[in-house]
Write an enzyme that holds these catalytic residues in place. Structure first.
Site, PDB file in Angstrom:
ATOM      1  CG  ASP A  98     -11.459 -13.484 -17.936  1.00 47.29           C
ATOM      2  OD1 ASP A  98     -10.957 -14.921 -18.154  1.00 47.29           O
ATOM      3  OD2 ASP A  98     -12.035 -13.873 -18.789  1.00 47.29           O
ATOM      4  CG  HIS A 113      -2.409   0.490   1.443  1.00 46.16           C
ATOM      5  ND1 HIS A 113      -2.023   1.730   0.295  1.00 46.16           N
ATOM      6  CD2 HIS A 113      -3.329   0.582   1.585  1.00 46.16           C
ATOM      7  CE1 HIS A 113      -3.723   2.193   0.375  1.00 46.16           C
ATOM      8  NE2 HIS A 113      -4.363   1.871   0.601  1.00 46.16           N
TER       9      HIS A 113
END
Length: 430
Positions: free
Chosen positions: A380, A160
């Site tokens: 995907d 982060h």
């Protein structure tokens, strides 16, 4: 409450490998902004994806190597500036991302059946490094776990300190794009620089920044709340809100007050949290939530910027008013907190961190992290979209997660003390 699933130990048949960029990349030091290296962001954003069919590990490694040529800082290493752990920078040395293969005896259907409630055993799905501190962990760690039925679980951990939620979605979508369409170019090219977020000279702290301020008059009560949340056994609560349920919440504020789905749901969760915990009426509580500042800055952050481009919106109220008023009251506070984020407020925050190196006051605060509406659930890699996308673990922060197959729905996931979990879930349900 929804059931969970215990994950057995993973079988690691191969040693972890470092995947490096597949071409020459710049070798330099990358400046991290004051927003990037705030202490409360020194952790990894950990995502979990469940797929019906596995993708060959060699294919994933090759495409990762290709995408790291574009996102080369993620193959670098964090380091402290001049030995001062208060400030970090990134050594873009191309050392590589850690890639791990494993297998597990569970099936896709088994995991899917208990997928709404993470537990500590889920952490086995991400390789654990024996590291002294956060800085020594590679900015990108990936584990691919092959399931007995031919499916796979993909877990990613991204630092982060280098990247925010929007940036993680941008990177992961780029990786999936290159995997499924290896000869095509990226739809968005990354912008690496953070100099646009440097502090001003001289520093100009022009805003109050209530997210950093703790009220001295309520310290005993807020400290007791903090101790209660840390000492009690925490259990995850997960509730999914359909578009029609979100509309119900929004209707409580109309016709005179228009609000977004996030504003309505955030206010509802905040109020439910305060009621379930039975907080003292005199206590002032905060709701902290990320606000994308990219388009609020002047000039706007460049397209493709994937560093931390958010600040914390801060709504604040006495518990008595929050739980005693209708839903509209909390929504107005959330809207006001969102609308207060401007170029000047962001610049003032950057200057404040430069001067004081403070951290947000979390002692009597609910923190919401928005993971929905980022396209994270559409990843995907060539074998279809995930059956489940969510968090690897359930921490004390509240997550707004996407719902696979329904862009306008939200799943609220948050861990609360076990003794109030059922009550919190009941208050959440519309």
């Amino acid at each position: 409450m929804k059931k969970s699933i215990e994950i057995p130990d993973c079988d690691y048949t191969k040693e972890p490998v470092l995947v490096t960029p597949n071409g020459q990349t710049p070798n330099h030091t990358l400046y991290l902004s004051n927003i990037d290296d705030q202490r409360f962001l020194r952790f990894s954003i950990r995502y979990l994806y469940l797929y019906k069919r596995s993708v060959a590990p060699a294919t994933l490694r090759a495409s990762l190597s290709a995408v790291l040529r574009e996102y080369y800082p993620l193959a670098g290493r964090l380091r402290a500036v001049g030995g001062d752990s208060e400030k970090l920078e990134l050594d873009c040395n191309g050392e590589g991302a850690l890639f791990v293969e494993a297998s597990s005896a569970i099936s896709v259907d088994q995991f899917l059946d208990g997928s709404q409630r993470p537990n500590k055993s889920w952490r086995k799905l991400l390789y654990r490094l024996d590291s002294q501190n956060f800085i020594s962990i590679p900015p990108l760690v990936i584990q691919v776990t092959h399931l007995r039925c031919g499916g796979m679980i993909l877990c990613t951990a991204l630092s982060h300190s280098l990247i925010d939620g929007i940036g993680t979605a941008q990177f992961l979508q780029a990786w999936a794009h290159i995997t499924s369409k290896p000869n095509s170019s990226l739809p968005i090219h990354p912008f690496h620089g953070r100099n646009v977020l440097k502090p001003r000279i001289p520093l100009q702290i022009t805003s109050a920044h209530s997210e950093f301020t703790c009220h001295a008059t309520q310290q005993p009560a807020s400290s007791l709340l903090d101790q209660f949340l840390r000492c009690e056994e925490l259990v995850p609560v997960s509730v999914t809100f359909t578009p029609s349920q979100i509309l119900q919440l929004k209707k409580l504020c109309i016709p005179s007050l228009k609000c977004t789905s996030f504003e309505a749901l955030a206010a509802h969760v905040w109020r439910s949290w305060a009621v379930a915990l039975d907080l003292p009426f005199s206590l002032r509580v905060k709701l902290l939530f990320s606000v994308n500042a990219r388009s609020r800055l002047k000039p706007e952050l460049p397209k493709g910027f994937y560093g931390n481009g958010f600040v914390l919106g801060c709504a604040e109220s006495a518990v008595e008013e929050l739980v005693g008023s209708n839903e509209r009251y909390g929504v107005e506070l959330v809207k006001e907190a969102k609308e207060s984020v401007s170029d000047e407020r962001v610049r003032s925050l950057i200057d404040l961190i430069e001067e004081k190196r403070g951290s947000p006051d979390l002692s009597a605060s609910l923190v919401i992290s928005q993971w929905s509406k980022l396209g994270l659930e559409e990843l995907d890699f060539g074998e279809g979209r995930p059956l489940h996308m969510g968090s690897l673990a359930s921490e004390i922060y509240c997550l707004f997660l996407p719902v696979v197959g329904d862009f306008h729905a939200f799943t609220v996931l948050m861990s609360v003390p076990e003794k109030v979990a059922e009550k919190f879930e009941q208050y959440l349900k519309v």
